[in-house]
Write an enzyme that holds these catalytic residues in place. Sequence first.
Site, PDB file in Angstrom:
ATOM      1  N   LEU A   1      -1.760 -10.126  -3.694  1.00  0.00           N
ATOM      2  CA  LEU A   1      -2.551  -9.016  -3.168  1.00  0.00           C
ATOM      3  C   LEU A   1      -2.665  -7.926  -4.222  1.00  0.00           C
ATOM      4  O   LEU A   1      -1.806  -7.804  -5.093  1.00  0.00           O
ATOM      5  CB  LEU A   1      -1.861  -8.415  -1.934  1.00  0.00           C
ATOM      6  CG  LEU A   1      -1.652  -9.315  -0.720  1.00  0.00           C
ATOM      7  CD1 LEU A   1      -0.837  -8.583   0.331  1.00  0.00           C
ATOM      8  CD2 LEU A   1      -2.988  -9.754  -0.139  1.00  0.00           C
ATOM      9  N   ASP A   2      -3.724  -7.103  -4.114  1.00  0.00           N
ATOM     10  CA  ASP A   2      -3.783  -5.887  -4.921  1.00  0.00           C
ATOM     11  C   ASP A   2      -2.566  -5.037  -4.573  1.00  0.00           C
ATOM     12  O   ASP A   2      -2.075  -5.077  -3.436  1.00  0.00           O
ATOM     13  CB  ASP A   2      -5.045  -5.071  -4.599  1.00  0.00           C
ATOM     14  CG  ASP A   2      -6.317  -5.770  -5.037  1.00  0.00           C
ATOM     15  OD1 ASP A   2      -6.229  -6.734  -5.815  1.00  0.00           O
ATOM     16  OD2 ASP A   2      -7.397  -5.352  -4.589  1.00  0.00           O
ATOM     17  N   LYS A   3      -2.106  -4.235  -5.509  1.00  0.00           N
ATOM     18  CA  LYS A   3      -0.855  -3.500  -5.287  1.00  0.00           C
ATOM     19  C   LYS A   3      -0.925  -2.524  -4.115  1.00  0.00           C
ATOM     20  O   LYS A   3       0.094  -2.210  -3.516  1.00  0.00           O
ATOM     21  CB  LYS A   3      -0.417  -2.767  -6.557  1.00  0.00           C
ATOM     22  CG  LYS A   3      -1.298  -1.600  -6.946  1.00  0.00           C
ATOM     23  CD  LYS A   3      -0.711  -0.860  -8.130  1.00  0.00           C
ATOM     24  CE  LYS A   3      -1.523   0.378  -8.458  1.00  0.00           C
ATOM     25  NZ  LYS A   3      -0.920   1.162  -9.529  1.00  0.00           N
TER      26      LYS A   3
END
Length: 198
Positions: free
Chosen positions: A9-11
């Site tokens: 996932l994106d951070k």
Amino acid sequence: ERPKLVHRLDKDTGGLLLLARSSSVAAKLAEAFRGRDVEKTYWALVSGLPNPPAGRIDAALIKAGGQGNERMQVDDDGKWSITDYAVVENAGNRVSWLALRPVSGRTHQLRVHCAQMGTPIVGDAKYGGEASDLDGLPDGHFLHLHARAISFPHPAGGTLRLVAPLHKSMERSWKFFAFDLQGAPDPFAVPAGKKKRK
């Protein structure tokens, strides 16, 4: 063996991460992701109300900007990028709860596609600018994007579906707009006898 990360996932995105407990399982799952046998559903809180309230965004994406200022942008010369979306609930024209299903898996795809529709994800200053700011949220401004569910062929057979609840900060935002988390329908559920759209 150390677990292998299969789905990242994106951070700033919350929700499900998929890890494999062995290299052989990781390889099988990676193959399922490449072959589009995996279905992912995200929930997002967006500024505004998409028109139409359900549909498909087909906008190719390309990386732009220099190091440290990289971002994705819509460009006909980019890589094909498709997202299905549907409004689950809305509070007038101010804010909507979207279910998003990425058909492709590009970096920041959902964030760019939502902004492209004119309904940026709440808290996404990178792609939504000022339009992504909503005043009065209980926990302030953060990216309201959640990896809600994932379905994939289990390496041992059958299909496995995993679902992650909203974290507390997001849950407070949903409740702030009186969205019904308990009775939420799955807008991508396929009625019996009908085929899935690819």
